[in-house]
Design a protein around this motif. Structure first.
Motif, PDB file in Angstrom:
ATOM      1  N   TYR A  34    -126.926 -42.163 -16.224  1.00 20.60           N
ATOM      2  CA  TYR A  34    -126.757 -40.967 -17.043  1.00 20.60           C
ATOM      3  C   TYR A  34    -126.318 -39.739 -16.247  1.00 20.60           C
ATOM      4  O   TYR A  34    -126.250 -38.647 -16.799  1.00 20.60           O
ATOM      5  CB  TYR A  34    -128.043 -40.672 -17.822  1.00 20.60           C
ATOM      6  CG  TYR A  34    -128.312 -41.716 -18.877  1.00 20.60           C
ATOM      7  CD1 TYR A  34    -127.704 -41.632 -20.123  1.00 20.60           C
ATOM      8  CD2 TYR A  34    -129.126 -42.809 -18.615  1.00 20.60           C
ATOM      9  CE1 TYR A  34    -127.927 -42.595 -21.085  1.00 20.60           C
ATOM     10  CE2 TYR A  34    -129.348 -43.777 -19.581  1.00 20.60           C
ATOM     11  CZ  TYR A  34    -128.742 -43.661 -20.809  1.00 20.60           C
ATOM     12  OH  TYR A  34    -128.958 -44.614 -21.758  1.00 20.60           O
ATOM     13  N   LEU A  35    -126.008 -39.918 -14.965  1.00 17.34           N
ATOM     14  CA  LEU A  35    -125.455 -38.816 -14.178  1.00 17.34           C
ATOM     15  C   LEU A  35    -123.953 -38.726 -14.411  1.00 17.34           C
ATOM     16  O   LEU A  35    -123.282 -39.747 -14.589  1.00 17.34           O
ATOM     17  CB  LEU A  35    -125.714 -39.028 -12.679  1.00 17.34           C
ATOM     18  CG  LEU A  35    -127.149 -38.949 -12.190  1.00 17.34           C
ATOM     19  CD1 LEU A  35    -127.192 -39.165 -10.689  1.00 17.34           C
ATOM     20  CD2 LEU A  35    -127.782 -37.629 -12.551  1.00 17.34           C
ATOM     21  N   THR A  36    -123.432 -37.515 -14.385  1.00 20.82           N
ATOM     22  CA  THR A  36    -121.988 -37.338 -14.515  1.00 20.82           C
ATOM     23  C   THR A  36    -121.312 -37.726 -13.208  1.00 20.82           C
ATOM     24  O   THR A  36    -121.956 -37.894 -12.173  1.00 20.82           O
ATOM     25  CB  THR A  36    -121.647 -35.875 -14.847  1.00 20.82           C
ATOM     26  OG1 THR A  36    -122.059 -35.050 -13.761  1.00 20.82           O
ATOM     27  CG2 THR A  36    -122.321 -35.424 -16.135  1.00 20.82           C
ATOM     28  N   ARG A  37    -120.001 -37.864 -13.252  1.00 17.64           N
ATOM     29  CA  ARG A  37    -119.233 -38.223 -12.068  1.00 17.64           C
ATOM     30  C   ARG A  37    -119.415 -37.174 -10.962  1.00 17.64           C
ATOM     31  O   ARG A  37    -119.541 -37.500  -9.784  1.00 17.64           O
ATOM     32  CB  ARG A  37    -117.756 -38.369 -12.423  1.00 17.64           C
ATOM     33  CG  ARG A  37    -116.931 -38.921 -11.272  1.00 17.64           C
ATOM     34  CD  ARG A  37    -115.504 -39.194 -11.691  1.00 17.64           C
ATOM     35  NE  ARG A  37    -115.477 -40.319 -12.621  1.00 17.64           N
ATOM     36  CZ  ARG A  37    -114.691 -40.404 -13.677  1.00 17.64           C
ATOM     37  NH1 ARG A  37    -113.850 -39.432 -13.950  1.00 17.64           N
ATOM     38  NH2 ARG A  37    -114.714 -41.456 -14.451  1.00 17.64           N
ATOM     39  N   LYS A  38    -119.438 -35.906 -11.344  1.00 23.99           N
ATOM     40  CA  LYS A  38    -119.624 -34.829 -10.364  1.00 23.99           C
ATOM     41  C   LYS A  38    -120.998 -34.913  -9.719  1.00 23.99           C
ATOM     42  O   LYS A  38    -121.144 -34.738  -8.501  1.00 23.99           O
ATOM     43  CB  LYS A  38    -119.434 -33.466 -11.026  1.00 23.99           C
ATOM     44  CG  LYS A  38    -119.557 -32.294 -10.051  1.00 23.99           C
ATOM     45  CD  LYS A  38    -119.534 -30.971 -10.769  1.00 23.99           C
ATOM     46  CE  LYS A  38    -119.639 -29.793  -9.861  1.00 23.99           C
ATOM     47  NZ  LYS A  38    -120.603 -29.860  -8.805  1.00 23.99           N
ATOM     48  N   GLU A  39    -122.020 -35.191 -10.517  1.00 26.51           N
ATOM     49  CA  GLU A  39    -123.371 -35.307  -9.974  1.00 26.51           C
ATOM     50  C   GLU A  39    -123.480 -36.487  -9.015  1.00 26.51           C
ATOM     51  O   GLU A  39    -124.128 -36.388  -7.972  1.00 26.51           O
ATOM     52  CB  GLU A  39    -124.390 -35.446 -11.110  1.00 26.51           C
ATOM     53  CG  GLU A  39    -124.566 -34.174 -11.923  1.00 26.51           C
ATOM     54  CD  GLU A  39    -125.383 -34.370 -13.178  1.00 26.51           C
ATOM     55  OE1 GLU A  39    -125.997 -33.382 -13.623  1.00 26.51           O
ATOM     56  OE2 GLU A  39    -125.413 -35.490 -13.730  1.00 26.51           O
ATOM     57  N   VAL A  40    -122.830 -37.593  -9.345  1.00 25.85           N
ATOM     58  CA  VAL A  40    -122.840 -38.757  -8.454  1.00 25.85           C
ATOM     59  C   VAL A  40    -122.124 -38.429  -7.151  1.00 25.85           C
ATOM     60  O   VAL A  40    -122.593 -38.788  -6.063  1.00 25.85           O
ATOM     61  CB  VAL A  40    -122.203 -39.988  -9.148  1.00 25.85           C
ATOM     62  CG1 VAL A  40    -122.014 -41.131  -8.166  1.00 25.85           C
ATOM     63  CG2 VAL A  40    -123.060 -40.446 -10.319  1.00 25.85           C
ATOM     64  N   ASN A  41    -120.995 -37.721  -7.234  1.00 20.18           N
ATOM     65  CA  ASN A  41    -120.270 -37.327  -6.018  1.00 20.18           C
ATOM     66  C   ASN A  41    -121.093 -36.377  -5.160  1.00 20.18           C
ATOM     67  O   ASN A  41    -121.103 -36.501  -3.931  1.00 20.18           O
ATOM     68  CB  ASN A  41    -118.924 -36.698  -6.370  1.00 20.18           C
ATOM     69  CG  ASN A  41    -117.925 -37.717  -6.860  1.00 20.18           C
ATOM     70  OD1 ASN A  41    -118.041 -38.904  -6.559  1.00 20.18           O
ATOM     71  ND2 ASN A  41    -116.951 -37.274  -7.636  1.00 20.18           N
ATOM     72  N   ASP A  42    -121.788 -35.437  -5.775  1.00 22.11           N
ATOM     73  CA  ASP A  42    -122.667 -34.533  -5.026  1.00 22.11           C
ATOM     74  C   ASP A  42    -123.794 -35.306  -4.333  1.00 22.11           C
ATOM     75  O   ASP A  42    -124.160 -35.010  -3.189  1.00 22.11           O
ATOM     76  CB  ASP A  42    -123.252 -33.464  -5.943  1.00 22.11           C
ATOM     77  CG  ASP A  42    -122.216 -32.465  -6.429  1.00 22.11           C
ATOM     78  OD1 ASP A  42    -121.117 -32.405  -5.845  1.00 22.11           O
ATOM     79  OD2 ASP A  42    -122.519 -31.743  -7.404  1.00 22.11           O
ATOM     80  N   LEU A  43    -124.340 -36.289  -5.029  1.00 24.58           N
ATOM     81  CA  LEU A  43    -125.385 -37.132  -4.460  1.00 24.58           C
ATOM     82  C   LEU A  43    -124.853 -37.901  -3.253  1.00 24.58           C
ATOM     83  O   LEU A  43    -125.509 -37.976  -2.208  1.00 24.58           O
ATOM     84  CB  LEU A  43    -125.914 -38.091  -5.530  1.00 24.58           C
ATOM     85  CG  LEU A  43    -127.021 -39.050  -5.137  1.00 24.58           C
ATOM     86  CD1 LEU A  43    -128.277 -38.289  -4.748  1.00 24.58           C
ATOM     87  CD2 LEU A  43    -127.308 -40.008  -6.273  1.00 24.58           C
ATOM     88  N   LYS A  44    -123.649 -38.454  -3.387  1.00 22.90           N
ATOM     89  CA  LYS A  44    -123.027 -39.183  -2.269  1.00 22.90           C
ATOM     90  C   LYS A  44    -122.835 -38.275  -1.060  1.00 22.90           C
ATOM     91  O   LYS A  44    -123.130 -38.666   0.078  1.00 22.90           O
ATOM     92  CB  LYS A  44    -121.665 -39.743  -2.689  1.00 22.90           C
ATOM     93  CG  LYS A  44    -121.714 -40.951  -3.561  1.00 22.90           C
ATOM     94  CD  LYS A  44    -120.300 -41.404  -3.876  1.00 22.90           C
ATOM     95  CE  LYS A  44    -120.267 -42.574  -4.807  1.00 22.90           C
ATOM     96  NZ  LYS A  44    -118.880 -42.993  -5.118  1.00 22.90           N
ATOM     97  N   ILE A  45    -122.338 -37.072  -1.288  1.00 23.11           N
ATOM     98  CA  ILE A  45    -122.100 -36.129  -0.189  1.00 23.11           C
ATOM     99  C   ILE A  45    -123.397 -35.807   0.533  1.00 23.11           C
ATOM    100  O   ILE A  45    -123.468 -35.828   1.768  1.00 23.11           O
ATOM    101  CB  ILE A  45    -121.413 -34.849  -0.726  1.00 23.11           C
ATOM    102  CG1 ILE A  45    -119.983 -35.150  -1.141  1.00 23.11           C
ATOM    103  CG2 ILE A  45    -121.449 -33.747   0.318  1.00 23.11           C
ATOM    104  CD1 ILE A  45    -119.316 -34.022  -1.922  1.00 23.11           C
TER     105      ILE A  45
END
Length: 158
Positions: A133-144
């Motif tokens: 349920y995370l957005t693509r931006k939230e997933v990218n921020d998590l990865k970073i």
């Protein structure tokens, strides 16, 4: 860095309630058609199948609320469902230096976060979180954020 989709809990609660209501009305419509009106014939089974399928997809997608905090010397992960009795909430906190690696697996509409943490007893422990349920931006921020921690750990190790 802090990451949370807790503010969307009301939306997920609304969707869950709506799907449950549609399922109940579908079952009532099926029963009314089967025993009283008999207007739809075999198509009346769709009144049960479609809502139950949508509800199952919503629930099998995993825990809706994910919170991550990397501020300070520890990493905090929280993963819970909006329906409290459905799944036990996950809450893990460990020092940043214990993070070995992470992996995000995405299959169709299901996303999972696998974290490998070093431990004293058996070398490594794998923690699993549902981040569908995370957005693509939230997933990218998590990865970073996780990349920074893993990179810092590798530099300290070498």
């Amino acid at each position: 860095m802090r990451l949370s989709n807790r503010n969307k809990a009301s939306v997920y609660n609304f969707i869950s309630t709506l799907l449950i209501m549609i399922t109940v009305f579908g079952i009532l419509g099926f029963l009314a058609n089967k025993y009283r009106f008999n207007a739809l014939g075999n198509e009346s089974y769709l009144l049960i199948i479609l809502p139950v399928l949508l509800l199952a997809i919503f629930l099998l997608n995993g825990r809706q609320i994910f919170e991550y905090d990397s501020d300070g010397e520890a990493l905090n992960f929280k993963n819970r469902n909006i329906i409290p009795f459905l799944n036990k909430a996950l809450h893990d906190e460990f020092p940043k230096y214990k993070l070995r690696k992470y992996d995000i697996v995405s299959i169709f509409f299901v996303k999972r976060l696998y974290i490998t943490v070093s431990s004293k007893n058996n070398g490594a422990t794998m923690l699993k979180y549902q981040i569908s349920y995370l957005t693509r931006k939230e997933v990218n921020d998590l990865k970073i954020s996780l990349n920074k921690v893993v990179k810092a750990n590798k530099e300290k190790k070498d």
